[in-house]
Design a protein around this motif. Structure first.
Motif, PDB file in Angstrom:
ATOM      1  N   GLY A   1      26.553  19.512 -27.035  1.00 25.31           N
ATOM      2  CA  GLY A   1      27.201  20.808 -27.127  1.00 25.31           C
ATOM      3  C   GLY A   1      26.260  21.992 -27.300  1.00 25.31           C
ATOM      4  O   GLY A   1      26.724  23.107 -27.492  1.00 25.31           O
ATOM      5  N   VAL A   2      24.959  21.766 -27.239  1.00 23.91           N
ATOM      6  CA  VAL A   2      23.988  22.850 -27.386  1.00 23.91           C
ATOM      7  C   VAL A   2      23.411  23.139 -26.006  1.00 23.91           C
ATOM      8  O   VAL A   2      22.951  22.233 -25.309  1.00 23.91           O
ATOM      9  N   ALA A   3      23.446  24.392 -25.605  1.00 19.62           N
ATOM     10  CA  ALA A   3      22.969  24.775 -24.270  1.00 19.62           C
ATOM     11  C   ALA A   3      21.490  24.450 -24.095  1.00 19.62           C
ATOM     12  O   ALA A   3      20.689  24.651 -25.012  1.00 19.62           O
ATOM     13  N   SER A   4      21.181  23.945 -22.912  1.00 18.29           N
ATOM     14  CA  SER A   4      19.772  23.730 -22.579  1.00 18.29           C
ATOM     15  C   SER A   4      19.140  25.081 -22.247  1.00 18.29           C
ATOM     16  O   SER A   4      19.837  26.041 -21.911  1.00 18.29           O
TER      17      SER A   4
ATOM     18  N   LEU B   1      23.162  28.819 -37.780  1.00 15.89           N
ATOM     19  CA  LEU B   1      22.902  27.387 -37.615  1.00 15.89           C
ATOM     20  C   LEU B   1      21.474  27.089 -37.182  1.00 15.89           C
ATOM     21  O   LEU B   1      21.056  25.940 -37.181  1.00 15.89           O
ATOM     22  N   MET B   2      20.751  28.117 -36.824  1.00 13.32           N
ATOM     23  CA  MET B   2      19.363  27.927 -36.403  1.00 13.32           C
ATOM     24  C   MET B   2      18.442  28.055 -37.606  1.00 13.32           C
ATOM     25  O   MET B   2      18.735  28.772 -38.554  1.00 13.32           O
ATOM     26  N   PRO B   3      17.287  27.373 -37.555  1.00  9.81           N
ATOM     27  CA  PRO B   3      16.330  27.532 -38.656  1.00  9.81           C
ATOM     28  C   PRO B   3      15.749  28.940 -38.654  1.00  9.81           C
ATOM     29  O   PRO B   3      15.720  29.607 -37.617  1.00  9.81           O
TER      30      PRO B   3
ATOM     31  N   CYS C   1      17.118  20.553 -31.095  1.00 11.39           N
ATOM     32  CA  CYS C   1      18.524  20.807 -30.763  1.00 11.39           C
ATOM     33  C   CYS C   1      18.752  21.022 -29.267  1.00 11.39           C
ATOM     34  O   CYS C   1      19.735  20.560 -28.715  1.00 11.39           O
ATOM     35  N   HIS C   2      17.871  21.771 -28.617  1.00  5.94           N
ATOM     36  CA  HIS C   2      18.026  22.153 -27.210  1.00  5.94           C
ATOM     37  C   HIS C   2      17.130  21.322 -26.303  1.00  5.94           C
ATOM     38  O   HIS C   2      16.054  20.902 -26.714  1.00  5.94           O
ATOM     39  N   LEU C   3      17.590  21.130 -25.063  1.00  3.60           N
ATOM     40  CA  LEU C   3      16.683  20.635 -24.025  1.00  3.60           C
ATOM     41  C   LEU C   3      15.839  21.842 -23.622  1.00  3.60           C
ATOM     42  O   LEU C   3      16.371  22.812 -23.086  1.00  3.60           O
ATOM     43  N   VAL C   4      14.554  21.799 -23.918  1.00  2.00           N
ATOM     44  CA  VAL C   4      13.725  22.968 -23.671  1.00  2.00           C
ATOM     45  C   VAL C   4      12.843  22.842 -22.445  1.00  2.00           C
ATOM     46  O   VAL C   4      12.318  23.837 -21.957  1.00  2.00           O
ATOM     47  N   SER C   5      12.673  21.616 -21.950  1.00  2.00           N
ATOM     48  CA  SER C   5      11.823  21.433 -20.778  1.00  2.00           C
ATOM     49  C   SER C   5      12.408  20.364 -19.877  1.00  2.00           C
ATOM     50  O   SER C   5      13.195  19.527 -20.322  1.00  2.00           O
TER      51      SER C   5
END
Length: 109
Positions: free
Chosen positions: A58-61, A86-88, A45-49
């Motif tokens: 629409g999901v914050a990095s 909404l998160m696992p 879901c997120h840009l993590v790196s």
């Protein structure tokens, strides 16, 4: 009675304190472990790196979260302990949460 209690309790307390001191400090947060957790659990879901190219709209990095400042980053520990619906359900340990937060915080630099 008190002197007998002291005679028994003080040596036991001293032994416990020596054992605690010998065990060393609690493990510090590990940003590298946090990155591995992020890549496993959060990257869908997120840009993590910096090298990740796609994420959900629409999901914050993680870099955006880190840029919000230390207060926002420290609030993540509480948030991750009781995730957003909404998160696992990642069921992270406190140490894993600390590592993940340390990784996110490292992205602010």
């Amino acid at each position: 009675m008190r002197s007998r209690f002291r005679a028994l309790a003080l040596p036991a307390l001293a032994s416990a304190l020596v054992a605690l001191a010998a065990s060393g400090p609690a493990s510090a947060q590990d940003a590298a472990d946090g990155r591995a957790i992020a890549e496993r659990w959060c990257a869908s879901c997120h840009l993590v790196s910096p090298d990740q190219e796609t994420a959900m709209d629409g999901v914050a990095s993680f870099r955006e979260v880190a840029a919000r400042g230390p207060l926002a980053v420290s609030a993540l520990e509480a948030f991750l302990a009781d995730p957003h619906p909404l998160m696992p359900d990642m069921a992270l340990t406190r140490e894993e949460i600390a590592d993940l937060v340390a990784y996110i915080d490292s992205l602010a630099n």
